[in-house]
Design an enzyme around this catalytic site. Sequence first.
Site, PDB file in Angstrom:
ATOM      1  N   GLU A 142      56.189   6.701  71.759  1.00 38.56           N
ATOM      2  CA  GLU A 142      55.261   7.737  72.219  1.00 38.56           C
ATOM      3  C   GLU A 142      55.965   9.086  72.335  1.00 38.56           C
ATOM      4  OE1 GLU A 142      52.191   8.775  75.899  1.00 38.56           O
ATOM      5  OE2 GLU A 142      53.825   7.347  76.214  1.00 38.56           O
ATOM      6  N   GLU A 239      44.884   7.338  80.927  1.00 39.12           N
ATOM      7  CA  GLU A 239      46.109   7.682  81.649  1.00 39.12           C
ATOM      8  C   GLU A 239      45.989   9.116  82.156  1.00 39.12           C
ATOM      9  OE1 GLU A 239      50.803   6.791  80.942  1.00 39.12           O
ATOM     10  OE2 GLU A 239      49.886   8.239  79.583  1.00 39.12           O
TER      11      GLU A 239
END
Length: 261
Positions: A142, A239
Amino acid sequence: MPRFAANLSMLFTELPFLDRFEAAARAGFEAVEFLFPYDFPAQDIADRLAEYNLTQALFNMPPGDWSGGERGIAALPGREAEFEAAVETALAYAEVLDCPRLHTMAGITGGNPSAACGETYLRNIRYAADRAAEAGCLILVEPLNPYDVPGYHIASVRQGLEFLDTVERDNVRLQLDLYHAQITDGDVTRLIRRTVDRVGHVQIASVPERHEPDTGELNYPYVLAALDDAGYTGWVGCEYNPAAGTEAGLGWLDAYRTSSR
């Protein structure tokens, strides 16, 4: 319609961790993700997943000294033995939680990381991928934006894709957090179309505040429709930091559920 997973490290935080699973299920989520499970026995978490019929979509490998500011160790020379132990710990949890995706944090290596950092990262991710392949798991990379995590080793989607070209492992994929991607790369609709075949997981939040995905500069109904149109069928992790409490901010999710009926 996207399938949403509640990030229990950021949502329902007014509750103890193990109580957040019930809250997520009551709110209509069918899956959960979180940063780290390691403060709790894996079976205790698995019992919550089973009780509330939830899927474990994702969690992170151990990140090093999180409270001391570390954000992963995969690209840190001299920490290879610690990294390999972290891989084994994460895979043991993944087996119990029936979780097919593990995010491996690269670490903070500064704005101009040394060649040794790059070489270490490549070796470590290949090691993690080879071990994860034996368990049928994906390893996710990520990119994190330089405002939230200055000096992070993979600081843009472009860099993440370049690394995927180098790592040469079929089970290493991009974790496309659209909050970070909008900040680092922008042009997210075309970005989705270009990257969808290499994406293993998606996450969302508003930009720039990182609140619910119905505010800010990204038009998420449009963006998530583009994700559907591109053929993405995986989970979309929520998130974000609720602006005024998790339940008070879930109107956006209710709107998606209503529109799908």
